[in-house]
Design an enzyme around this catalytic site. Structure first.
Site, PDB file in Angstrom:
ATOM      1  N   GLN A 175      51.420  31.168  46.978  1.00  0.00           N
ATOM      2  CA  GLN A 175      52.011  31.798  48.165  1.00  0.00           C
ATOM      3  C   GLN A 175      53.379  32.421  47.867  1.00  0.00           C
ATOM      4  OE1 GLN A 175      50.505  32.441  50.863  1.00  0.00           O
ATOM      5  NE2 GLN A 175      48.817  30.978  51.023  1.00  0.00           N
TER       6      GLN A 175
ATOM      7  N   THR B 261      32.654  36.819  30.784  1.00  0.00           N
ATOM      8  CA  THR B 261      33.111  38.187  30.593  1.00  0.00           C
ATOM      9  C   THR B 261      34.318  38.437  31.492  1.00  0.00           C
ATOM     10  OG1 THR B 261      30.889  38.936  30.047  1.00  0.00           O
ATOM     11  CG2 THR B 261      32.432  40.606  30.831  1.00  0.00           C
TER      12      THR B 261
ATOM     13  N   CYS C 190      42.149  26.740  52.915  1.00  0.00           N
ATOM     14  CA  CYS C 190      41.334  25.973  51.986  1.00  0.00           C
ATOM     15  C   CYS C 190      40.981  24.614  52.548  1.00  0.00           C
ATOM     16  CB  CYS C 190      42.048  25.828  50.657  1.00  0.00           C
ATOM     17  SG  CYS C 190      42.237  27.421  49.870  1.00  0.00           S
TER      18      CYS C 190
END
Lengths: 376, 376
Positions: free
Chosen positions: A177, A231, A315
């Site tokens: 943040q 990748t 979250c």
């Protein structure tokens, strides 16, 4: 109509970052490990992105290592799992109000026998006395959030760096943040975690700065110093660097705007709700505490009126429980459920903020009316 | 001018997937965990992407769980780490020619005391006799690549599924090179790994189908059944579903085109190089073996002529060593370094393929001339 005030949960890609992503996806689509033109081109753009991001962290190109992950949470996981292997002391200092990706991992460590000290705030400030006192113990690692995701509260990073400077204690900072919201220097920090989608880069791209290479938590692979498989998403990383560069260039303008939005909210609503303010605070986050209704109620009611806000860190969304930051600030238990987070981003306007303030007042009056009716 | 024949390493995003990504990034940017309009909208698109991807795997919506990761390698890591916790037997069957994300992890398991059996090919075929024989041992897990990334060789999945059907042996399949290239049904498979960027979706998005929920290898978090941390990349995942849906609809057309490209290469170059062909082979990959020069030489020389090809799996790029698939096929050691992989994608044309064949002939003649000069 939707007016979005949940930029701290996730920031839409900026126009410049999205345009850049499209150009990269069309033209620089190779795997940077491939030893041919498309691979070399991808590798070049990856190198340039590393340079730009290190610059935003106050580092020159040759300093430390930058690892790209899938999220800020994954960066925290890799940072802590890896630093643990290098810890000299056997105890850890953290705070009472960390993000789950740190807090839950440390709970696991505790079950495995590591002693974890959780600092609480003291009068809304970092408890430097308690911290200094703990440093006399067998501390191996300090892990702290730079900017608190629920309230914008800012850690006094420089003080802590000075205290740790001559001790062999590892220092991890969760900067998810902080990046692009306040000025940053990672000097003296062993690992600094952050995320692209909080500053207008794409989702699915996190990053981790490490002062020194550390043993891998994953399988022994070949990508990214053998630490993270898969990748490398060069278009996404390059778009992140674009968003961040733009953000850093205009940091002063953003901060000034965000302060103006806060002023609008305070002026219009302070008679009704209690805003959380700190001496050191990210201007991008402004939260209020409601004693009569929980954050979830406000979030839902404001959504009905066309405004998206948050009831604390996204979250932990879906989970109920008292807000730890409010607990640490000494709020009574009932109020600890009443956090409402407003967060600003590149596309927030004064007009929308003013409309949001009006909506907060409407709802606050409805609550007050309801309370009066019931208390009669 | 660049003519790209390294689609098996990474496929550029298709036009449709990129357009979809842009629309999503602009309009559906919420965190699907957020309980407000932007969050609900993101959750809706995520659900629809799950449905489309499950459909491509031959599953209905309610069957099993689909987890999104950062890459096919991470999917393999999560699948194996998780299945290990549920293994009944103490031994593992795999092949000699797996991707590093599987092979290196199993080497770690061996050091921890797990017995790993590595099957070799027998006359270019899966050794069903040896496999059946091994099943009498204390096998807990079978992990095999569906389509070999270096040669396109296809595992006889149905046979193996039938053999495992009534045994309590867990079965993981690395489908990274199979999805969107050959028809797939994951019936009877416990975990199937794949990746978005191999079929024209964005990089940084992998996925893992799991028949049943499994304990998490990461910290105990809240996102994605508590298995994988981080804000979910809904625009990326939705663009992946778009690319995959398009691919599945046109699978027959793609396969027919790819077979035509192979025919062009064979017809023009078979007098000079030896192409690897199998009874069951993905049409998207066509490799040849060179006895006089290693794959790296071919890759560099063809790149100079404007063609990008590969010297085997991109994930092991930068590493030298004999190709394990060629070893498994019984090639002599010198030839095992000489693999050159041509792979096709949505934007491959017959014209470019014909030009590539001409370039291969030019280089092969140069080698032959050089060999003759030296042998004189």
């Amino acid at each position: 109509m939707n007016r979005y005030f949940d930029y701290a949960a996730t920031h839409p890609m900026t126009h410049a970052a999205l345009d850049h992503y499209v150009a990269m996806a069309k033209n620089v689509y190779g795997n940077p490990s491939s030893l041919h033109t498309q691979g070399y081109m991808a590798e070049d753009y990856l190198t340039e992105a590393r340079r730009l991001i290190k610059q935003a962290l106050g580092l020159d190109m040759l300093r430390g290592k930058l690892l790209f992950t899938g999220s800020g949470s994954e960066s925290n996981y890799i940072a802590l799992t890896s630093l643990r292997k290098r810890m000299k002391g056997k105890e850890v200092i953290t705070s009472w109000h960390e993000h789950d990706s740190v807090a839950l991992l440390l709970e696991e460590w505790e079950r495995e026998g590591i002693i974890v000290h959780r600092l609480k705030l003291k009068d809304g400030k970092f408890d430097l006395d308690a911290f200094t006192h703990l440093l006399d113990r067998d501390i191996g690692l300090v892990t702290l959030q730079h900017v608190n995701s629920d309230t914008g509260w800012v850690l006094p990073l420089h003080h802590i760096q000075c205290l740790l400077k001559y001790k062999k204690i590892l220092f991890h900072v969760d900067g998810v943040q902080a990046l692009g919201k306040i000025p940053i220097s990672v000097e003296g920090i062993d690992a600094y975690s952050f995320s692209a989608h909080k500053v207008g880069g794409p989702k699915g791209v996190g990053a981790l700065y490490m002062e020194r290479l550390i043993p891998p938590p994953y399988y022994p692979g070949h990508h990214q110093y053998g630490i993270r498989p898969g990748t490398i998403d060069v278009p996404g990383i390059s778009a992140f660097a674009k968003a961040l560069g733009e953000r850093q260039e205009q940091l002063t303008r953003f901060q000034r705007n965000f302060m103006a939005f806060r002023a609008i909210l305070k002026e219009k609503t302070s008679a009704h709700v209690h805003w959380l303010e700190f001496d050191e605070q990210s201007p991008a986050i402004f939260s209020f505490v409601s004693h009569q209704r929980d954050g979830q109620w406000w979030m839902t009611e404001l959504d009905d009126l066309g405004f998206q806000v948050s009831a604390g860190s996204a979250c932990r969304a879906g989970q109920n429980g008292p807000n730890r930051m409010l607990e640490a600030l000494g709020y009574e238990t009932s109020a600890c459920h009443g956090l409402v987070r407003i967060s600003f981003g590149a596309y927030t306007t004064a007009e929308d903020t003013s409309a949001l303030a009006d909506a907060i007042v409407i709802l606050a009056r409805r609550v007050e009316h309801h309370e009066q009716t019931f208390s009669r």
